[in-house]
Design a protein around this motif. Structure first.
Motif, PDB file in Angstrom:
ATOM      1  N   PRO A 145      40.936  38.883  36.594  1.00 27.42           N
ATOM      2  CA  PRO A 145      41.156  39.963  37.788  1.00 27.42           C
ATOM      3  C   PRO A 145      41.643  40.342  38.728  1.00 27.42           C
ATOM      4  O   PRO A 145      41.168  39.478  39.731  1.00 27.42           O
ATOM      5  N   LEU A 146      42.904  40.755  38.281  1.00 28.94           N
ATOM      6  CA  LEU A 146      43.674  40.643  39.659  1.00 28.94           C
ATOM      7  C   LEU A 146      43.641  41.941  40.648  1.00 28.94           C
ATOM      8  O   LEU A 146      44.643  42.236  41.392  1.00 28.94           O
ATOM      9  N   GLY A 147      43.068  42.865  39.824  1.00 29.58           N
ATOM     10  CA  GLY A 147      42.954  44.784  40.486  1.00 29.58           C
ATOM     11  C   GLY A 147      43.529  45.292  39.323  1.00 29.58           C
ATOM     12  O   GLY A 147      44.089  45.067  38.452  1.00 29.58           O
ATOM     13  N   PRO A 148      43.233  46.566  40.196  1.00 30.07           N
ATOM     14  CA  PRO A 148      44.017  47.104  39.246  1.00 30.07           C
ATOM     15  C   PRO A 148      45.958  47.987  38.635  1.00 30.07           C
ATOM     16  O   PRO A 148      46.007  48.309  38.007  1.00 30.07           O
ATOM     17  N   ASP A 149      46.371  47.167  39.660  1.00 31.59           N
ATOM     18  CA  ASP A 149      47.686  47.131  39.369  1.00 31.59           C
ATOM     19  C   ASP A 149      48.253  45.519  38.633  1.00 31.59           C
ATOM     20  O   ASP A 149      49.546  45.765  38.462  1.00 31.59           O
ATOM     21  N   TYR A 150      47.872  44.811  37.979  1.00 30.38           N
ATOM     22  CA  TYR A 150      47.948  43.679  37.101  1.00 30.38           C
ATOM     23  C   TYR A 150      47.376  43.387  35.947  1.00 30.38           C
ATOM     24  O   TYR A 150      45.998  43.723  36.444  1.00 30.38           O
ATOM     25  N   VAL A 151      47.306  42.980  35.249  1.00 36.32           N
ATOM     26  CA  VAL A 151      46.866  42.589  34.064  1.00 36.32           C
ATOM     27  C   VAL A 151      47.185  41.084  33.941  1.00 36.32           C
ATOM     28  O   VAL A 151      48.321  40.880  33.673  1.00 36.32           O
ATOM     29  N   GLY A 152      46.537  40.103  33.993  1.00 38.60           N
ATOM     30  CA  GLY A 152      46.231  38.309  33.587  1.00 38.60           C
ATOM     31  C   GLY A 152      45.716  38.108  32.796  1.00 38.60           C
ATOM     32  O   GLY A 152      44.333  38.401  32.557  1.00 38.60           O
ATOM     33  N   PHE A 153      45.652  37.769  32.267  1.00 41.36           N
ATOM     34  CA  PHE A 153      45.477  36.349  30.837  1.00 41.36           C
ATOM     35  C   PHE A 153      45.944  35.285  30.463  1.00 41.36           C
ATOM     36  O   PHE A 153      46.649  34.924  31.548  1.00 41.36           O
TER      37      PHE A 153
END
Length: 497
Positions: A145-153
């Motif tokens: 979870p990096l916030g609404p402006d990023y997708v992290g996996f």
């Protein structure tokens, strides 16, 4: 009783060998001779005589095997889905069970272990491939979870080509516990079994090919550690090494791997303590101590080779232990005695040397203490099951791994001394305790430095439970989901949206 097994046992005992044993390395999906043409002999420890020959590999054979593994990763195996990998491993597990009798007889003949133990190893090998078949499509990364402006996996990717250096004490089961997770993760494998026990690993590779594993995914190079093992661990195209063996050789493997920054899992020596507290169930503890040190003639890195026992029960317990040992039969592994042979003449000499040193130093020998010559296997390599009283924590019988049916006894007063005694060596592989007081058991489990602790049953657990050591017992974990992750490299991906 299996008619197939009995026929194979009869053939081996009558002729000293078996027909149809593998001949050659297994490289790129087929058996091949050594490029240099070299051959070696494998010995039946119960007879002290050679029973079959096999290929003596060199660096050229290792190069061919690694190249085949690289090609396989670039081909269909590299494109296979996790579910497809799982199906292959399930078919392999079934083939191991279908060929269990032959695998067990060959394992007993080659390593010397009792047939009933070899049969258990075959069942465990099948279970390992079955377990990792089910795990192959359940290995996944995590969302970050990096916030609404990023997708992290994160992504778990196969490490690549994994080298497996397999010891002589558990040839098939050690091979399975490393090769199964490597294949489940999507790796290719080059295995080098011990020169004393090459055959079941070769048989396993052929069964894997029959199960649908593409050519080159699982390769086996046989030969000595110097001529085949060293070139494998030093190969620049190897991405990971799993080594099981002695501390000294493990150090050399680690130094070699450092040249190429190759990843490692090391499972090295042990001098594992088994504590028996005054409140323990005496019968369960006695059975546990016997199994912990005398299974496979004590040739187990995780053997309970130190009995740490409370003083108030020590004399009576040791008397009962010595009495039980007097009735143990010794003989050829295929005859299923209570104690089978040790693996080699060199190992027998090593065990005898440790015990003679203890005698010369004044240690009390409560039972055994000598080389054995059973009437039906007089030329084999046997040592009596032995119990030795330790003179103190610095005693060599306490500190040095013997790797044979020799139990060192340390007498203590209470739990705190038991914990201190358990932690007194450079090894930290396994520990065990027998007590009716679970509070004591949990305190012991927390305070003792070990990769795994057994409570009220030694060797408890199975392929599901992570296994490995600390300090001079090595690092990294095999078995369980931790073993699967050993063959993965973690990649993080972050996108701005």
């Amino acid at each position: 009783m299996s008619a197939v097994r009995d026929s194979l046992v009869e053939e081996a005992l009558a002729t000293g060998t078996l027909k149809g044993l593998p001949d050659g390395h297994f490289i790129d999906g087929r058996f091949v001779a050594s490029e240099a043409g070299g051959r070696m002999e494998s010995f039946d420890p119960g007879r002290g005589a050679a029973f079959a020959g096999f290929a003596a590999g060199t660096a050229a054979d290792v190069d061919a095997a690694v190249a085949a593994a690289r090609r396989a990763l670039a081909g269909e195996w590299g494109r296979a889905t996790p579910a497809e990998r799982g199906r292959v491993l399930n078919r392999l597990a079934a083939l191991i069970r279908d060929n269990a009798d032959r695998l067990a007889v060959v394992e007993s003949l080659d390593s010397g272990k009792r047939l009933v133990e070899a049969e258990g190893d075959v069942r465990g090998a099948a279970r390992a491939f079955e377990y990792y078949a089910g795990a192959a499509d359940k290995l996944h990364g995590a969302s970050i979870p990096l916030g609404p402006d990023y997708v992290g996996f994160t992504i778990e990717e196969p490490i690549g080509v994994a080298a497996q250096i397999i010891p002589w004490n558990y040839p098939l089961s050690t091979a399975a516990r490393g090769i199964a997770p490597a294949l489940a993760a999507g790796c290719a494998v080059v295995a080098k079994p011990a020169e004393q026990t090459p055959f079941t690993c070769l048989m396993l590779a052929e069964l894997a090919h029959r199960a649908g594993l593409p050519a080159g995914v699982f390769n086996v190079v046989t030969g000595t550690g110097r001529e085949a093992g060293a070139p494998l661990t030093d190969h620049p195209s190897i991405d990971h090494i799993t080594f099981t063996g002695s501390v000294d050789t493990g150090i050399r493997v680690m130094q070699t791997a450092a040249k190429h920054v190759t990843r490692l899992v090391l499972e090295l020596g042990g001098k594992s303590p088994l504590a028996v507290m005054a409140d323990a169930d005496p019968d369960a503890a006695l059975n546990g101590v016997m199994e912990a040190i005398f299974e496979n003639a004590g040739q187990i890195c995780s053997a309970g080779s130190r009995l740490v026992i409370e003083r108030s029960i020590a004399d009576g317990f040791i008397d009962r232990l010595a009495g039980r040992m007097e009735g143990l039969s010794i003989g050829h592994g295929l005859r299923n005695p209570a104690i089978g042979p040790v693996n080699s003449a060199a190992q027998l000499a090593k065990i005898a040397g440790h015990v003679e040193q203890a005698k010369a130093a004044g240690n009390i020998i409560h039972a055994g203490g000598n080389i054995a010559r059973p009437s039906n296997a007089a030329d084999g390599w046997f040592f009596q099951p032995t119990v030795v009283a330790a003179r103190g924590v610095k005693d060599p019988i306490v500190q040095e791994e013997i790797f044979g049916p020799v139990l060192a006894v340390q007498v203590v007063d209470g739990l705190d001394e038991a914990i201190a005694a358990a932690n007194c060596t450079d090894y930290a592989l396994v520990a065990g305790i027998y007590t009716r007081d679970l509070s004591k058991a949990y305190r012991y489990a927390r305070a003792v430095d070990a990769g795994q602790v057994y409570i009220n049953e030694y060797f408890a657990g199975g392929i599901e439970v992570p296994f490995g050591g600390n300090r001079k017992s090595g690092f990294g974990r095999e078995k369980g989901m931790e073993g699967l992750r050993s063959y993965c490299k973690l990649k993080s991906v972050v996108a701005r949206i």
